[in-house]
Design a protein around this motif. Sequence first.
Motif, PDB file in Angstrom:
ATOM      1  N   ILE A   1       0.856  -1.192   0.000  1.00 15.20           N
ATOM      2  CA  ILE A   1       0.000   0.000   0.000  1.00 15.20           C
ATOM      3  C   ILE A   1       0.890   1.239   0.000  1.00 15.20           C
ATOM      4  O   ILE A   1       1.873   1.309   0.743  1.00 15.20           O
ATOM      5  CB  ILE A   1      -0.922   0.028   1.238  1.00 15.20           C
TER       6      ILE A   1
ATOM      7  N   ASN B   1      -6.082   9.358   0.318  1.00 10.66           N
ATOM      8  CA  ASN B   1      -6.287   8.168  -0.499  1.00 10.66           C
ATOM      9  C   ASN B   1      -5.020   7.316  -0.590  1.00 10.66           C
ATOM     10  O   ASN B   1      -3.898   7.833  -0.525  1.00 10.66           O
ATOM     11  CB  ASN B   1      -6.732   8.538  -1.912  1.00 10.66           C
TER      12      ASN B   1
ATOM     13  N   GLY C   1      -3.182   0.316  -3.833  1.00 12.33           N
ATOM     14  CA  GLY C   1      -2.563  -0.977  -3.573  1.00 12.33           C
ATOM     15  C   GLY C   1      -1.914  -1.525  -4.821  1.00 12.33           C
ATOM     16  O   GLY C   1      -2.330  -1.218  -5.940  1.00 12.33           O
TER      17      GLY C   1
ATOM     18  N   TYR D   1      -7.568   0.254  -6.204  1.00 13.47           N
ATOM     19  CA  TYR D   1      -7.814   1.525  -5.529  1.00 13.47           C
ATOM     20  C   TYR D   1      -9.038   1.522  -4.616  1.00 13.47           C
ATOM     21  O   TYR D   1      -9.215   2.424  -3.795  1.00 13.47           O
ATOM     22  CB  TYR D   1      -8.001   2.638  -6.562  1.00 13.47           C
TER      23      TYR D   1
ATOM     24  N   LEU E   1     -10.198   3.279  -1.085  1.00 15.04           N
ATOM     25  CA  LEU E   1      -9.248   2.904  -0.045  1.00 15.04           C
ATOM     26  C   LEU E   1      -8.540   4.141   0.482  1.00 15.04           C
ATOM     27  O   LEU E   1      -8.064   4.985  -0.303  1.00 15.04           O
ATOM     28  CB  LEU E   1      -8.223   1.909  -0.582  1.00 15.04           C
ATOM     29  N   THR E   2      -8.488   4.262   1.800  1.00 18.55           N
ATOM     30  CA  THR E   2      -7.847   5.412   2.436  1.00 18.55           C
ATOM     31  C   THR E   2      -6.897   4.936   3.538  1.00 18.55           C
ATOM     32  O   THR E   2      -6.872   3.744   3.894  1.00 18.55           O
ATOM     33  CB  THR E   2      -8.889   6.347   3.061  1.00 18.55           C
TER      34      THR E   2
ATOM     35  N   TYR F   1      -8.029   1.105   4.941  1.00 14.91           N
ATOM     36  CA  TYR F   1      -7.488  -0.015   4.156  1.00 14.91           C
ATOM     37  C   TYR F   1      -7.194  -1.249   5.008  1.00 14.91           C
ATOM     38  O   TYR F   1      -7.330  -2.383   4.546  1.00 14.91           O
ATOM     39  CB  TYR F   1      -6.247   0.415   3.348  1.00 14.91           C
TER      40      TYR F   1
ATOM     41  N   LEU G   1      -9.025  -4.628   3.951  1.00 11.66           N
ATOM     42  CA  LEU G   1      -8.156  -5.589   3.271  1.00 11.66           C
ATOM     43  C   LEU G   1      -7.517  -6.613   4.200  1.00 11.66           C
ATOM     44  O   LEU G   1      -7.302  -7.761   3.806  1.00 11.66           O
ATOM     45  CB  LEU G   1      -7.038  -4.856   2.523  1.00 11.66           C
TER      46      LEU G   1
END
Length: 487
Positions: free
Chosen positions: A115, A124, A127, A150, A161-162, A166, A170
């Motif tokens: 990441i 933001n 990945g 993303y 994803l931030t 994340y 994830l």
Amino acid sequence: MIKRLKIVILLTLMIFMYQCEKLYIIPQNLEVHDFAWKGLNAYYLYQDEIQDLSDRRFNSDLQLENYLQNFSTPENLFASLLKSSDTASKIISDFNMINQITDRTSFTTGMEFGILEEPDTINNVIGYVSHILPNSNATSKNITRGDFFYGIDNVTDTIQLTKENYQDLLINTTDTIKLLFADFDGDSIIPNGKKANLIKRNYTHVPVFSRKTINHNSTNVGYLLYNNDFSSRYINDLNNAFFSFKNESVNELILDLRYNIGGGSFEKTVTELASMITGQFDEETLLKRQWNTKAQPWFELNQPDSLLVKFPKNIDSQTAINSLNLTKVYIILNGSNYTGSSSIELLINSLKPYIEVHVVGNQTTGNNTGAITLYNSIDYDSIGKNTNHMYALQPKVLRFLNKNDETFATGITPNFTLCTNEDILNLGVLGEVSDPILNRVLEYVTTGGINTMTCNPNNFEFLYHSIDSQRVTDTGVFITQDLPNTN
């Protein structure tokens, strides 16, 4: 007459006191404490630096008992007797957990990834796919090393994803991960419509991630990408890989540990790997053991052969080691949080007097010590151990030296360094010359030199890599050794 009587009385008193000392019975609530102190007093590597472990600290078992009473638990006592910099020595409350050698398993989708912060944004992240684990759920998806993602497909909308989400989306989730992919050129990220539904499952890691022979400039270069620890669990798989290399007439070897999880090992396993790489040094000294100042003289007098560890020919009575008889080996140590392990350091240092060992990547940490498991028995062996408790000790007990008495307490310096992070815009294919890291090492194999390169020219802010969380604490290199009877 009176003088003779005094002598008799004195001798009688001395015999009585001696017998009392011999008949001393350790209070049951202090049995583990007593075992811990005496084990460290006998074999702890830094015994001569710890005042409370000195042979002159107590004049009798009763004095020792009074001292031990000050510690509420064996763990507290053990910790108080260690050198402040020693984080490896440990006390085990259940010795049944020690010898359990199992496969490496994970609960994973099989997609290893990193990441980074998305450029020109505050929060933001993007990945990237590092590699795919063989035979995992991710293997069946249309994703590959070098892909970018993303967001998460939430059916009705897209979850970007931030930095804040994340890990939950994830890493910590047990749900199906519905990834959204994009094209990324280093500046702009453009969704490309590709999706993948990834499911986390219990996964058993393959012993050897990748093994192949590369014909490079008329040279057969063996390439081994190895991600697991160097425990006895995988030594036969490594030996089989070297058998294939041998059949393919490999004359150079690249051992790629960039995604290796580290961990501990046994001296025996390290020596077996050394013989797989070489094989032409039968019965020669590979490494030396140096015990503490108390134990070393005893071993020199009574077990001198145990201080010299030679190149082995066999793994066991039925398995010969497949040796390549190489004169050079190239070891890749790379990754933002990987600096090798004590087992790799021992391998490198032990081989250096015999062959050229080229280390590529990171400076190693420097752990040249060996440990042993001590049980509460008269010779610290598991046979005949005290059945009143289940404690065992695993202290540092010796230093490793190579044939030339060289050690590696300050680590091993690489022949040349690599960028801390891979070039995510040009990852290539693992095991192929398109992989920039492998390509640079092959260049080094061929020319003996390497061109300089600019690391992270885009100034990416790397935040996470899934391998980092899988790397385990280096528990050191363990030995087995028959110890003298303490009675």
